[in-house]
Design a protein around this motif. Structure first.
Motif, PDB file in Angstrom:
ATOM      1  N   TYR A  43       0.770  -1.236   0.096  1.00  0.00           N
ATOM      2  CA  TYR A  43       0.087   0.040  -0.055  1.00  0.00           C
ATOM      3  C   TYR A  43       0.873   1.233  -0.040  1.00  0.00           C
ATOM      4  CZ  TYR A  43      -3.310   3.492   1.761  1.00  0.00           C
ATOM      5  OH  TYR A  43      -4.246   4.597   2.075  1.00  0.00           O
ATOM      6  N   SER A  97      -3.577  -0.619  -3.848  1.00  0.00           N
ATOM      7  CA  SER A  97      -4.740  -1.193  -3.167  1.00  0.00           C
ATOM      8  C   SER A  97      -5.359   0.018  -2.174  1.00  0.00           C
ATOM      9  CB  SER A  97      -4.010  -2.385  -1.961  1.00  0.00           C
ATOM     10  OG  SER A  97      -2.987  -1.606  -1.179  1.00  0.00           O
ATOM     11  N   THR A  98      -6.372  -0.082  -1.812  1.00  0.00           N
ATOM     12  CA  THR A  98      -7.077   0.816  -0.795  1.00  0.00           C
ATOM     13  C   THR A  98      -6.946   0.482   0.654  1.00  0.00           C
ATOM     14  OG1 THR A  98      -9.041  -0.333  -0.908  1.00  0.00           O
ATOM     15  CG2 THR A  98      -8.707   1.031  -2.892  1.00  0.00           C
ATOM     16  N   GLN A 140      -8.766  -2.374   1.837  1.00  0.00           N
ATOM     17  CA  GLN A 140      -8.403  -3.616   1.320  1.00  0.00           C
ATOM     18  C   GLN A 140      -7.032  -4.010   2.306  1.00  0.00           C
ATOM     19  OE1 GLN A 140      -7.661  -2.581  -2.889  1.00  0.00           O
ATOM     20  NE2 GLN A 140      -9.208  -3.863  -3.625  1.00  0.00           N
ATOM     21  N   PHE A 180      -8.599  -5.466   5.389  1.00  0.00           N
ATOM     22  CA  PHE A 180      -9.089  -6.844   5.210  1.00  0.00           C
ATOM     23  C   PHE A 180      -8.023  -7.871   4.910  1.00  0.00           C
ATOM     24  CE2 PHE A 180     -13.332  -5.251   4.201  1.00  0.00           C
ATOM     25  CZ  PHE A 180     -14.204  -6.115   4.947  1.00  0.00           C
ATOM     26  N   GLY A 181      -6.837  -7.336   4.411  1.00  0.00           N
ATOM     27  CA  GLY A 181      -5.643  -8.297   4.085  1.00  0.00           C
ATOM     28  C   GLY A 181      -5.170  -8.343   5.748  1.00  0.00           C
TER      29      GLY A 181
END
Length: 274
Positions: free
Chosen positions: A46, A54-55, A58, A61-62
């Motif tokens: 990121y 990626s946001t 995200q 969630f990762g």
């Protein structure tokens, strides 16, 4: 003629550990290493990808999926604490002896430190490309945030402290919900909760996750990783130890102690863990 053993079974017979404490410590070390390594790689992608690959959600969630998978990884050994605050919660509930708590905390922190070392060199070329060899905590080429938490200037220490208590309490609250066998819920689901508490600081809520990589980052970025924001670093090391038991006991006070056991419930606790 007997059936030949498969390679993994031969390995098991050769090195299988019988001491449960050593097994649990090995699992907590390796599980924390894997968890933090995956999480740091997600954060580095990121940061070093300039937020284009990626946001923010995200990334959250990762980390959540990494935690969930590593909890499942340790289902057969320690249960997957991966966090000194979680271990401390279980200690206050009588599920973990004090000397186990100390050892768990040590191996979890070592695992987190080594994961930062490995993640850094895994993405070393990307760090070099991003800032031309410069390593900074703040400014347009700041990359230290890929390792550990650094609050924005407008976020006060009080907010940070409360954030860590609340976030950790919510984590351990649902961990105790899911580990109460009377509820019959898979424990790994709790990992998805980390996505809900990320705006202020990211989501340290784990002294090992924050301090281990911060200690390694100090070798790369210097003492500013500790002095930043008037020595903010101590907050994610202390506040989770308040939030951890708070969440666990809130569950038992309001819900857990009121759930009846089945007549033939073999999991009924009779004594404290040893």
């Amino acid at each position: 003629m007997g059936r030949s053993l498969l390679p993994d079974e031969r390995l098991r017979r050769a090195v299988h550990l019988k001491n449960r404490l050593i097994v649990n410590l090995l699992g907590e070390f390796f599980g924390t290493f894997v968890f933090i390594f995956i999480g740091l790689c997600v954060s580095m992608q990121y940061v070093l990808g300039r937020q284009a690959l990626s946001t923010f959600i995200q990334v959250n969630f990762g980390w959540g999926l990494a935690l969930g998978f590593c909890v499942y990884l340790l289902t057969g050994s320690s249960g997957g604490h991966l966090n000194p605050a979680v271990s401390f919660c279980f200690f206050t509930l009588g599920r973990l002896p004090f000397h186990h708590l100390v050892l768990y905390t040590v191996v979890q922190t070592i695992g987190a430190f080594l994961s930062a070392f490995c993640a850094y060199f895994y993405y070393f070329d990307q760090f070099e490309k991003f800032a031309g060899g410069e390593r900074s905590v703040t400014g347009p080429f700041a990359t230290a945030g890929a390792f550990t938490s650094f609050p924005d200037a407008h976020v006060s220490h009080v907010t940070c402290f409360v954030d860590q208590i609340v976030g950790t309490a919510c984590l351990t609250f649902f961990i105790t919900v899911f580990t109460d066998k009377r509820n019959k819920i898979p424990s790994g689901i709790v990992a998805l909760l980390v996505v809900l508490f990320a705006l202020n600081l990211g989501y340290p809520i784990n002294p090992a996750r924050d301090f281990g990589p911060r200690l390694f980052a100090c070798l790369v970025y210097g003492r500013e990783v500790f002095s930043y924001s008037s020595y903010y670093f101590w907050i994610p090391m202390v506040a989770p130890f308040i939030g951890g038991p708070l969440g666990g006991w809130l569950y038992h006070i309001f819900v857990g102690v009121h759930i009846p056991y089945d007549i033939d419930d073999e999991d009924r606790p009779e004594t404290a863990a040893v």
